[in-house]
Design a protein around this motif. Sequence first.
Motif, mmCIF file in Angstrom:
data_model
loop_
_atom_site.group_PDB
_atom_site.id
_atom_site.type_symbol
_atom_site.label_atom_id
_atom_site.label_comp_id
_atom_site.label_asym_id
_atom_site.label_seq_id
_atom_site.Cartn_x
_atom_site.Cartn_y
_atom_site.Cartn_z
ATOM 1 N N TYR A 154 63.171 -55.223 -22.132
ATOM 2 C CA TYR A 154 64.055 -56.220 -22.748
ATOM 3 C C TYR A 154 63.295 -57.058 -23.771
ATOM 4 C CZ TYR A 154 67.216 -60.160 -23.280
ATOM 5 O OH TYR A 154 68.030 -61.127 -23.809
ATOM 6 N N LEU A 155 62.019 -57.340 -23.523
ATOM 7 C CA LEU A 155 61.229 -58.078 -24.499
ATOM 8 C C LEU A 155 61.039 -57.271 -25.779
ATOM 9 C CD1 LEU A 155 58.440 -59.699 -22.291
ATOM 10 C CD2 LEU A 155 60.665 -60.625 -22.947
ATOM 11 N N LEU A 156 61.070 -55.938 -25.687
ATOM 12 C CA LEU A 156 60.924 -55.097 -26.873
ATOM 13 C C LEU A 156 62.220 -54.976 -27.662
ATOM 14 C CD1 LEU A 156 58.765 -52.132 -25.506
ATOM 15 C CD2 LEU A 156 57.998 -54.025 -26.937
ATOM 16 N N THR A 157 63.345 -54.934 -26.960
ATOM 17 C CA THR A 157 64.611 -54.627 -27.623
ATOM 18 C C THR A 157 65.548 -55.818 -27.733
ATOM 19 O OG1 THR A 157 65.618 -53.962 -25.512
ATOM 20 C CG2 THR A 157 64.457 -52.260 -26.778
ATOM 21 N N GLY A 158 65.514 -56.746 -26.785
ATOM 22 C CA GLY A 158 66.478 -57.833 -26.767
ATOM 23 C C GLY A 158 67.864 -57.398 -26.355
ATOM 24 N N ASP A 212 71.532 -58.876 -27.830
ATOM 25 C CA ASP A 212 72.494 -59.638 -27.041
ATOM 26 C C ASP A 212 72.660 -61.034 -27.633
ATOM 27 O OD1 ASP A 212 72.625 -57.434 -25.463
ATOM 28 O OD2 ASP A 212 71.330 -58.234 -23.879
ATOM 29 N N SER A 213 73.864 -61.513 -27.594
ATOM 30 C CA SER A 213 74.139 -62.851 -28.120
ATOM 31 C C SER A 213 73.643 -63.903 -27.136
ATOM 32 C CB SER A 213 75.648 -63.020 -28.350
ATOM 33 O OG SER A 213 76.348 -62.844 -27.126
ATOM 34 N N PRO A 214 73.374 -65.130 -27.598
ATOM 35 C CA PRO A 214 72.923 -66.177 -26.667
ATOM 36 C C PRO A 214 73.931 -66.480 -25.580
ATOM 37 C CG PRO A 214 72.483 -66.792 -28.957
ATOM 38 C CD PRO A 214 73.349 -65.564 -28.993
ATOM 39 N N GLN A 215 75.244 -66.255 -25.832
ATOM 40 C CA GLN A 215 76.238 -66.523 -24.795
ATOM 41 C C GLN A 215 76.073 -65.562 -23.622
ATOM 42 O OE1 GLN A 215 76.887 -66.227 -27.998
ATOM 43 N NE2 GLN A 215 77.498 -68.318 -28.559
ATOM 44 N N GLN A 267 61.229 -60.279 -31.656
ATOM 45 C CA GLN A 267 62.160 -59.350 -32.294
ATOM 46 C C GLN A 267 61.923 -59.240 -33.792
ATOM 47 O OE1 GLN A 267 64.129 -57.451 -30.418
ATOM 48 N NE2 GLN A 267 63.153 -58.531 -28.718
ATOM 49 N N GLU A 268 61.290 -60.232 -34.390
ATOM 50 C CA GLU A 268 61.003 -60.178 -35.818
ATOM 51 C C GLU A 268 59.747 -59.380 -36.141
ATOM 52 O OE1 GLU A 268 60.882 -64.077 -37.396
ATOM 53 O OE2 GLU A 268 63.025 -64.490 -37.034
#
Length: 385
Positions: A142-146, A202-205, A218-219
């Motif tokens: 998840y840290l790699l892709t978000g 994924d959105s913050p919501q 992610q950048e």
Amino acid sequence: MTRSTTDSPVPLPPPKERRRLREAKGLKEEQVAAAIGVTRTTIRSWETGRTSPQGRRRELYAKLLAAIDEELSAASPDPAPPPDVRPGQRSPARPRVLPPKPQPAPRRPPAPLPSLPPASTPGEAFDALYAHAAPALVRQTYLLTGRTELSRESVERAFHLAWQRWPEVAVDRDPVGWVRAVAYEYAMSPWHRMRRAHRHPDSPQETGNRPALLDALQELPPPYRRTLLLYDGLGLDLPDTAAETEASTPAAANRLLHARDAVAGRLPELGDPELLQQQLRALAGAVPVPRMTPAATVRATCERRAVVWTRVAVAATSLIVAATAITLITAPRHYERPVPPGQWVEGVPAPHPGPQLLSQKDRMLRDRLNAEPAKGPNRLVPQLR
């Protein structure tokens, strides 16, 4: 009576260990290739696991790696790294200066697996590995892709491949690392941008309060992001990080330095590498893990998918064989010369398709010919001699 050496091949360390030993010794691929009598491409194929040496070359390669391992073990009996210095960390006096040759770096052992019963079956061993490593791998991915669903899918696909190649994974030096490498490769594939569900993070919501460190990760370019996570997030040493990312040790060190500078430029409070390491590990531990598929279901899905693909391969092969047979039966047995196209000839009157109307002169000539006898004096009769 002698026994053939092909029946019992000389044992070799895993591909990652081969590369680690060579880089820890400070040898280049050309030097190892010259010592064994092969090319540089062959050494690279052996270290990535695409091919494996055979015969006399296998013996020479195994002896060379064993000698390097013994020399490194004698030179550094204590595998624990010093508490104040980490491999690849920048020095305050000489910033961003890399050594000309990789120096022996202490290797950290992988995380221990849960103890299995002595008579455990392959399925039970796979289930134990899945239960131990799957949640942590989902957090790391998840840290790699978000993307939560992409992380879960990547880890499950990696375990599918691990079950297909379980005899190889079961004897690997680091089974968790084997699965992690496959999951990272699948998760960071650019083809996921074509899928609508995984096109955007994924959105913050959906994830609650999104940390700024996750946006900074992610950048980063994918190779830099992966190197930073392996080295600072998981604590791998530099040779192992380079081997897993399929890069040279100096290239991995440069990626790590550039990734740290990029994160520090966005988040100045994380300019200290130690603080960045703590934040990465804390962020990985705080990521919520989605509901994972049971291990038995993962194994069953893998086996069912293998059966489907096997049937597809058999059906495709059968169609190819049938098409080849039909072609052989219907093909001509001899060479048939093609008919040349017609050509226009000038000066010849066009043929008449049917009877034409006779003129008055033509009718008079016809009547005269019909009135004359067959052997009349006015006939030209051939004379026989």
